[in-house]
Design a protein around this motif. Structure first.
Motif, PDB file in Angstrom:
ATOM      1  N   GLY A   1      -4.368   8.455  10.493  1.00 52.10           N
ATOM      2  CA  GLY A   1      -3.074   9.073  10.210  1.00 52.10           C
ATOM      3  C   GLY A   1      -3.009   9.473   8.763  1.00 52.10           C
ATOM      4  O   GLY A   1      -3.900   9.135   7.991  1.00 52.10           O
ATOM      5  N   ALA A   2      -2.006  10.068   8.337  1.00 51.85           N
ATOM      6  CA  ALA A   2      -1.009  10.809   9.075  1.00 51.85           C
ATOM      7  C   ALA A   2      -0.525  11.928   8.152  1.00 51.85           C
ATOM      8  O   ALA A   2      -0.480  11.754   6.923  1.00 51.85           O
ATOM      9  N   THR A   3      -0.221  13.041   8.751  1.00 54.07           N
ATOM     10  CA  THR A   3       0.285  14.164   7.954  1.00 54.07           C
ATOM     11  C   THR A   3       1.742  13.922   7.567  1.00 54.07           C
ATOM     12  O   THR A   3       2.406  13.050   8.131  1.00 54.07           O
TER      13      THR A   3
ATOM     14  N   CYS B   1      -4.171   9.883   3.874  1.00 53.85           N
ATOM     15  CA  CYS B   1      -4.967   9.560   5.073  1.00 53.85           C
ATOM     16  C   CYS B   1      -5.191   8.051   5.167  1.00 53.85           C
ATOM     17  O   CYS B   1      -5.415   7.392   4.160  1.00 53.85           O
ATOM     18  N   TYR B   2      -5.081   7.520   6.392  1.00 56.96           N
ATOM     19  CA  TYR B   2      -5.475   6.130   6.590  1.00 56.96           C
ATOM     20  C   TYR B   2      -6.258   5.981   7.884  1.00 56.96           C
ATOM     21  O   TYR B   2      -6.115   6.780   8.813  1.00 56.96           O
ATOM     22  N   ILE B   3      -7.101   4.939   7.899  1.00 61.13           N
ATOM     23  CA  ILE B   3      -7.923   4.636   9.079  1.00 61.13           C
ATOM     24  C   ILE B   3      -7.576   3.196   9.437  1.00 61.13           C
ATOM     25  O   ILE B   3      -7.796   2.281   8.637  1.00 61.13           O
TER      26      ILE B   3
ATOM     27  N   VAL C   1       0.819  -1.218   0.000  1.00 58.05           N
ATOM     28  CA  VAL C   1       0.000   0.000   0.000  1.00 58.05           C
ATOM     29  C   VAL C   1       0.848   1.262   0.000  1.00 58.05           C
ATOM     30  O   VAL C   1       0.460   2.294  -0.544  1.00 58.05           O
ATOM     31  N   GLU C   2       2.034   1.187   0.580  1.00 58.70           N
ATOM     32  CA  GLU C   2       2.858   2.388   0.726  1.00 58.70           C
ATOM     33  C   GLU C   2       3.760   2.637  -0.488  1.00 58.70           C
ATOM     34  O   GLU C   2       4.353   3.696  -0.593  1.00 58.70           O
ATOM     35  N   MET C   3       3.942   1.651  -1.358  1.00 61.98           N
ATOM     36  CA  MET C   3       4.943   1.790  -2.416  1.00 61.98           C
ATOM     37  C   MET C   3       4.277   2.124  -3.758  1.00 61.98           C
ATOM     38  O   MET C   3       3.452   1.369  -4.250  1.00 61.98           O
TER      39      MET C   3
ATOM     40  N   PHE D   1      11.854   6.252   6.817  1.00 60.48           N
ATOM     41  CA  PHE D   1      10.739   7.148   6.521  1.00 60.48           C
ATOM     42  C   PHE D   1       9.416   6.624   7.081  1.00 60.48           C
ATOM     43  O   PHE D   1       9.262   6.538   8.276  1.00 60.48           O
ATOM     44  N   ARG D   2       8.445   6.260   6.247  1.00 63.50           N
ATOM     45  CA  ARG D   2       7.113   5.860   6.731  1.00 63.50           C
ATOM     46  C   ARG D   2       7.065   4.379   7.112  1.00 63.50           C
ATOM     47  O   ARG D   2       6.025   3.878   7.506  1.00 63.50           O
ATOM     48  N   ASN D   3       8.177   3.670   6.957  1.00 60.62           N
ATOM     49  CA  ASN D   3       8.097   2.209   7.011  1.00 60.62           C
ATOM     50  C   ASN D   3       9.053   1.552   8.009  1.00 60.62           C
ATOM     51  O   ASN D   3       9.553   0.458   7.760  1.00 60.62           O
TER      52      ASN D   3
ATOM     53  N   LEU E   1       8.532  12.206  14.517  1.00 58.81           N
ATOM     54  CA  LEU E   1       9.404  12.618  13.414  1.00 58.81           C
ATOM     55  C   LEU E   1       9.900  11.391  12.665  1.00 58.81           C
ATOM     56  O   LEU E   1      10.658  10.586  13.209  1.00 58.81           O
ATOM     57  N   ARG E   2       9.463  11.247  11.415  1.00 58.94           N
ATOM     58  CA  ARG E   2       9.956  10.141  10.598  1.00 58.94           C
ATOM     59  C   ARG E   2      11.342  10.498  10.059  1.00 58.94           C
ATOM     60  O   ARG E   2      11.595  11.652   9.745  1.00 58.94           O
ATOM     61  N   PRO E   3      12.192   9.495   9.872  1.00 58.63           N
ATOM     62  CA  PRO E   3      13.482   9.785   9.239  1.00 58.63           C
ATOM     63  C   PRO E   3      13.352   9.733   7.718  1.00 58.63           C
ATOM     64  O   PRO E   3      13.318   8.664   7.126  1.00 58.63           O
TER      65      PRO E   3
HETATM   66  N1  GLY Z   1       3.438   4.317   7.797  1.00 64.71           N
HETATM   67  C1  GLY Z   1       2.510   5.334   8.022  1.00 64.71           C
HETATM   68  C2  GLY Z   1       3.024   6.654   8.373  1.00 64.71           C
HETATM   69  O1  GLY Z   1       4.222   6.901   8.418  1.00 64.71           O
HETATM   70  O2  GLY Z   1       2.241   7.518   8.605  1.00 64.71           O
END
Ligand code: GLY
Length: 375
Positions: A267-269, A254-256, A56-58, A337-339, A310-312
């Motif tokens: 989430g998430a901004t 956006c995810y639920i 879903v993220e890629m 990052f998000r993963n 804070l994501r890297p």
């Molecule tokens: N993996 C979801 C997020 O970083 O918001």
């Protein structure tokens, strides 16, 4: 009190990445110490929702997608291991994720994604709006442009997973020290031989920076330009007796994500605002409008708390994994990052392979430190 310590491998950073590496090293009987400036998992690990969103993220095929899918496949075994070693349940939930199209552009992008993900051997099923609403209930989801169902994208409870890794690594001999901030590197003849902390120096044969969004900042001390920077993510945590759906619903921005205990993450901004990790009303209002637009029943759910972390982020979107050229003894595992949760399993494994001098089970060339770090 000042005390010095020695270890074979010192991991700086007790988030899910550092802890996953410690677990793998402990399994291989490598003496390992993790230091964390705050509490274990208290930064972006805590702020995440625990999604294992390899598909879903890629947005495109490539090394990040491959890494995500490879890592996701490790979770069922990892779950069994943690249950056996320490009795900790990461709460792996497997109903799958719906990636919902909210406009025609989205729909076309997802239909394209279905084609390449299927030809890459993954399951990805298309549902038109009426089928989707039959599955989820049309009181649950508002009208869509269809959705891509990814049955093999899962989720875990992020802090349960982290604590399971910590408890298991401890049971196998790893050590952890919280509230221990690194204040500089210990160097000898150009090699990294440990770090300074406010509680005294720690000597190590190898130092691994698993320091998330702070990695770029720490590199500056050695004049290394490590291209990792903070990207803020804000979410809302809601409560319910029973979540509106067992599925994670994901759309652009956006995810639920429902949890087994009834809580629902919205989430998430994604914000570039330096090291400011405070939640703010404007971003959360926008997120909440988007989520309620997609799933109107969320509007009546009680609010637990806002969450921010804070994501890297890395310059090219790929994590940085491996030894630092020109800085013997120094290794980096960051930029996920998000993963972070998704990629923690494979990161632990490949970093253990790197640190024990084995052939890595994944080609690390696209993630090499050399590709991105200016020394
Ligand atoms: N993996 C979801 C997020 O970083 O918001």
């Amino acid at each position: 009190m000042s005390h010095s310590t020695e270890t074979d491998v010192l991991i700086v950073g007790g988030g899910v990445i550092g802890v996953a590496i410690a677990y793998e090293l402990a399994k291989a009987s490598v003496q390992t110490l993790v230091i964390e400036k705050d509490n274990l998992g208290s930064q972006s690990t805590r702020a995440g929702a625990g999604m294992l969103g390899a598909q879903v993220e890629m947005m495109a095929a490539g090394p990040m997608y491959e890494l995500g899918v490879t890592s996701r496949a490790l979770f069922p075994t990892l779950r069994e291991e943690l249950l056996e070693i320490c009795g900790c349940d990461m709460e792996l939930q497997t109903p799958g994720i719906f990636r919902v199209a909210v406009n025609e552009v989205d729909r076309q992008e997802l239909l394209t994604r279905q084609v390449w993900q299927r030809s890459a051997g993954q399951r990805a099923e298309w549902y038109e709006d009426d089928e989707l609403r039959r599955i989820l209930g049309d009181d649950v989801i508002s009208a869509t442009y269809g959705a891509l169902y990814l049955p093999d994208d899962h989720q875990v409870r992020n802090m349960a997973f982290l604590l399971g890794l910590v408890a298991s690594a401890k049971a196998l001999g790893a050590q952890f020290r919280e509230q221990t901030s690194m204040s500089g590197f210990l160097t000898e003849n150009g090699a990294i031989v440990g770090v300074h902390t406010l509680n005294g120096p720690i000597r190590a044969n190898r130092v691994v920076l698993a320091t998330g969004a702070w990695t770029g900042l720490l590199g500056r001390e050695l004049n290394l330009d490590i291209p990792i920077h903070p990207v803020k993510g804000q979410s809302l945590l809601l409560n319910s007796y029973a979540p509106p759906t067992p599925y994670t619903i994901f759309t652009h921005g956006c995810y639920i994500l429902p949890k087994r205990n009834g809580q629902v993450y919205v989430g998430a901004t994604e914000e570039e605002s330096g090291f400011d990790s405070r939640p703010n009303l404007g971003a959360l209002a926008q997120l909440s409008n988007q989520a309620v637009g997609l799933m109107p029943s969320l509007a009546s759910l009680p609010f637990v708390e806002p969450i921010a972390g804070l994501r890297p982020g890395s310059r090219d979107g790929l994590p940085v994994l491996g030894g630092v050229p020109g800085a013997p003894g120094l290794y980096i595992a960051s930029g996920h990052f998000r993963n972070g949760v998704l990629l923690s399993a494979i990161t632990g494994k490949v970093m253990r392979e790197v640190l024990t001098g084995q052939q890595t089970s994944v080609d690390l060339t696209p993630f090499s430190v050399a590709r991105s770090v200016n020394t």
